[in-house]
Design an enzyme around this catalytic site. Structure first.
Site, PDB file in Angstrom:
ATOM      1  N   ASN A   1       0.241  -1.632   0.024  1.00  0.00           N
ATOM      2  CA  ASN A   1      -0.184   0.063  -0.087  1.00  0.00           C
ATOM      3  C   ASN A   1       1.265   1.435   0.241  1.00  0.00           C
ATOM      4  OD1 ASN A   1      -1.441   1.876   0.296  1.00  0.00           O
ATOM      5  ND2 ASN A   1      -2.145   1.676   2.465  1.00  0.00           N
TER       6      ASN A   1
ATOM      7  N   LYS B   1       0.067   4.425  -0.155  1.00  0.00           N
ATOM      8  CA  LYS B   1      -1.084   5.549   0.483  1.00  0.00           C
ATOM      9  C   LYS B   1      -0.504   6.639  -0.544  1.00  0.00           C
ATOM     10  CE  LYS B   1      -0.032   3.777   4.665  1.00  0.00           C
ATOM     11  NZ  LYS B   1       0.529   3.045   6.148  1.00  0.00           N
TER      12      LYS B   1
ATOM     13  N   HIS C   1      -8.972   1.708   4.854  1.00  0.00           N
ATOM     14  CA  HIS C   1      -7.754   1.300   5.641  1.00  0.00           C
ATOM     15  C   HIS C   1      -8.483   2.189   6.302  1.00  0.00           C
ATOM     16  CE1 HIS C   1      -4.300   2.793   6.317  1.00  0.00           C
ATOM     17  NE2 HIS C   1      -3.819   1.469   5.738  1.00  0.00           N
TER      18      HIS C   1
ATOM     19  N   GLU D   1      -6.139   4.542   7.395  1.00  0.00           N
ATOM     20  CA  GLU D   1      -6.447   6.393   7.421  1.00  0.00           C
ATOM     21  C   GLU D   1      -7.543   6.866   6.980  1.00  0.00           C
ATOM     22  OE1 GLU D   1      -3.040   6.318   5.518  1.00  0.00           O
ATOM     23  OE2 GLU D   1      -1.694   5.295   6.946  1.00  0.00           O
TER      24      GLU D   1
ATOM     25  N   GLU E   1      -5.087  -4.905  10.371  1.00  0.00           N
ATOM     26  CA  GLU E   1      -3.756  -3.297  10.778  1.00  0.00           C
ATOM     27  C   GLU E   1      -4.323  -2.885  12.191  1.00  0.00           C
ATOM     28  OE1 GLU E   1      -1.752  -2.410   7.061  1.00  0.00           O
ATOM     29  OE2 GLU E   1      -3.526  -1.691   7.600  1.00  0.00           O
TER      30      GLU E   1
ATOM     31  N   GLY F   1       2.874   2.551  10.661  1.00  0.00           N
ATOM     32  CA  GLY F   1       4.120   3.578   9.975  1.00  0.00           C
ATOM     33  C   GLY F   1       4.242   4.475  11.736  1.00  0.00           C
TER      34      GLY F   1
ATOM     35  N   SER G   1       3.733  -1.862  10.438  1.00  0.00           N
ATOM     36  CA  SER G   1       5.227  -2.382  10.549  1.00  0.00           C
ATOM     37  C   SER G   1       6.448  -3.174  10.055  1.00  0.00           C
ATOM     38  CB  SER G   1       5.362  -1.585  11.180  1.00  0.00           C
ATOM     39  OG  SER G   1       5.197  -0.214  11.825  1.00  0.00           O
TER      40      SER G   1
HETATM   41  P1  13P Z   1       3.624   0.753   7.636  1.00  0.00           P
HETATM   42  O1  13P Z   1       3.535  -0.835   7.023  1.00  0.00           O
HETATM   43  O2  13P Z   1       4.304   1.636   7.079  1.00  0.00           O
HETATM   44  O3  13P Z   1       3.356   0.957   8.762  1.00  0.00           O
HETATM   45  O4  13P Z   1       2.200   0.598   6.914  1.00  0.00           O
HETATM   46  C1  13P Z   1       1.145   0.020   7.225  1.00  0.00           C
HETATM   47  C2  13P Z   1      -0.122  -0.236   6.017  1.00  0.00           C
HETATM   48  O5  13P Z   1      -0.941   1.212   6.556  1.00  0.00           O
HETATM   49  C3  13P Z   1      -0.187  -0.214   5.138  1.00  0.00           C
HETATM   50  O6  13P Z   1      -2.312  -0.671   4.830  1.00  0.00           O
END
Ligand code: 13P
Length: 248
Positions: free
Chosen positions: A6, A8, A92, A94, A164, A170, A210
């Site tokens: 992903n 983003k 997601h 976010e 997640e 992140g 992560s």
């Molecule tokens: P990270 O791997 O950067 O923590 O992000 C995870 C994520 O949100 C994947 O959709």
């Protein structure tokens, strides 16, 4: 096994083409894993073009439930499909936290995407405060139930759920593989209870938060974890390929 990157809001079209060319050159090393990249909408066309003829799939990062309509800023499964995009991430964290995605809109998107012929990676996960309040199980139950009710039995092979934990995204903090495995088990149990047993097995459950080349093996060792949704570490072709090749 399904490993999805992903991206983003990272990578312009030209950066996308460069990444995809590097990944394409490594295709032979990617084992028999289903590999997916999820670039921003503006880069989807470049990703599809460069990866044409490979087994690497391109997904969007969200999708609307209608096939067209007055929904400024949204795109439909029909539009993604015509571009050669074969799936989408839905809900997601976010999107849930920053753009008002709810269990209801998540369910509508999942239904629309599956009906529109796309595969779906639907995201669930608790926030840090929910976790601290001991609400993890209840939150996941609610989120999974909302999605489950809209899923047609015929479409289960195109659905994956990504667990997640929001506090692990992140942040460099990962869930302990044991905890992630346990929660994936709970999600599986819920799917088994509400779908029939065999169908509960069909839905792939991914871990995200992560994930990196150093920890992927520990997550993949868990019985109910069938793959990973990778953020930051999916932006570099070497790191992403190393995650896909975790068995080596
Ligand atoms: P990270 O791997 O950067 O923590 O992000 C995870 C994520 O949100 C994947 O959709």
């Amino acid at each position: 096994v399904l490993i999805a990157g992903n991206w983003k809001m990272f990578k312009t079209p030209s950066e996308t083409a460069e990444f995809c060319a590097a990944l394409r050159d490594r295709e032979a090393e990617l084992e028999d894993t289903d590999v997916v990249v999820c670039p921003p909408y503006t880069s989807l066309h470049h990703a599809v073009s460069v990866l044409a003829g490979t087994s690497i799939a391109v997904f969007g990062q969200s999708v609307h439930w209608a096939s067209e309509g007055p929904y400024t800023g949204e795109v439909s499964a029909t539009m993604l499909g015509e571009l050669g995009v074969t799936g989408a991430i839905v809900a997601h964290s976010e999107r849930r936290q920053l753009f008002a995605e709810t269990d209801e809109t998540a369910a509508l998107r999942v239904e629309g995407a599956l009906d529109g012929g796309l595969s779906v990676i639907a995201c669930v996960g608790e926030t840090e405060s929910e976790r601290e309040a001991g609400e993890t199980d209840a939150v996941l139950r609610r989120q999974v139930e909302a999605l489950r009710v809209v899923v047609d039995e015929d479409h289960l092979d195109r659905l994956a759920l990504a667990y997640e934990p929001v506090w692990a995204i992140g942040t460099g903090r990962t869930a302990l593989p044991d905890d992630a495995g346990l929660i994936a088990g709970l999600i599986r149990e819920q799917l088994r209870e509400t779908l029939n047993t065999e169908m509960g097995e069909q839905v792939r459950i991914l871990y995200g938060g992560s994930v990196n080349p150093g920890n992927i093996k520990d997550f993949m060792a868990k019985t109910n974890i069938d793959g990973a949704l990778v953020g930051g570490a999916s932006l570099d072709p070497d790191q992403f390929a190393a995650i896909v090749r975790y068995r080596i």
